[in-house]
Design an enzyme around this catalytic site. Sequence first.
Site: not given
Ligand code: NAP
Length: 244
Positions: A151, A155
Site C-alpha cells: 500500500y 501511494k
Molecule cells: P473504502 O471505504 O474502502 O472505499 C473504497 C472505494 O474504492 C469503494 O467505492 C470501492 O468500490 C472502490 N474500489 C475498490 N476497488 C476498486 C476498483 N478496482 N475499481 C474501482 N473502484 C474500486 O476506502 P476509503 O477509506 O474511502 O479510501 C478512499 C481512498 O482514500 C483510497 O485511495 C485510500 O487508499 C485513501 N485513503 C484512505 C484513508 C482512510 O483513513 N480511510 C487514509 C489514507 C488514504 P466498491 O464499493 O464497488 O467496492
Amino acid sequence: MSKIALVTGASRGIGRAIALSLGNEYTVIVNYSGSKDKAEAVVHEIIDNGGQAEAYQCHVQNFDDVKAMIRHITDTHGSIDLVVNNAGVNRDNLLMRMKESEWDQVIDVNLKGTFNVIQNVTRPMIKQKGGRIINISSIVGSLGNAGQTNYVASKAGVDGITKSVARELAPKGITVNAVAPGFIKSDMTDELSEDIKAQMLSQIPLNFFGASKNVSETVKFLASDAADYITGQTIHVNGGMYMG
Ligand code: NAP
C-alpha cells in the site's frame, strides 16, 4: 452546461463524500467496482439535491475498461473537466508474509489504476485546453508503515506520478495534485483493531480522527478556480500526524 467530473471508487467512504460535495457544480460520474446499489444511492442523493450524476462500473486496474469509461464520458457529456483518482484497496501483511497476489492487487488498483485513468483522460483534457486531476494518496506514502509495504509503495508512487504528470501537463493548462489523508473514518479504517486505533490517536496532535468531509473539502478547493496556481503538490489532511 455543467462541468463533468469523474470520481473513481465513489460508492463508499471518501469517494462518496467527494462525489456528493461536487454534485452542485459538476455532473458527477460515480465510478464503482462491485457496490452497484451504493453507487446508485450516491447518484440519487446528488439528483435529489438538484444535481446530475450517473453510476459507472469499472475496475480501474483494467486499462481497456478505463478507456471505454472515459470514451463513454466524453461521447455522452462532451467533456471531462475533473478527475479524482480515489479508488483504493489495502491487503495488509508483514513483508515476509506478503503473498505475491497481495502485492499485485494493491499495486494494480492503486497505482496502475491511477495511471490508467490519467493516461486516458489526458488527450481529451489537452483538446479542451484545461482540466484538473486530483489523486488520493495517503499519509503513509510519506511516513511508511509496517505491514503495508504494498500500500505504501502504491501511494508513494501516486505522489510521484502526481509530480511528473504535473510537469508534463502544466503547459497544457492542466493541474495535477494529490490529497494525502491521514486517519479518516471509513470502511477501510473500521477494519482496524481498537488497539491500533488507540495507537493511531496518540499520534494525532489534533486528537481526533478525520472525517471524509475533511478530504472532500480539500478536493473541492483544489478543483476550484482559487487553486489555479497550485500544481504538483501533495496536500496532507491528517490532524498534524505528519508535517512534511
Ligand atoms: P473504502 O471505504 O474502502 O472505499 C473504497 C472505494 O474504492 C469503494 O467505492 C470501492 O468500490 C472502490 N474500489 C475498490 N476497488 C476498486 C476498483 N478496482 N475499481 C474501482 N473502484 C474500486 O476506502 P476509503 O477509506 O474511502 O479510501 C478512499 C481512498 O482514500 C483510497 O485511495 C485510500 O487508499 C485513501 N485513503 C484512505 C484513508 C482512510 O483513513 N480511510 C487514509 C489514507 C488514504 P466498491 O464499493 O464497488 O467496492
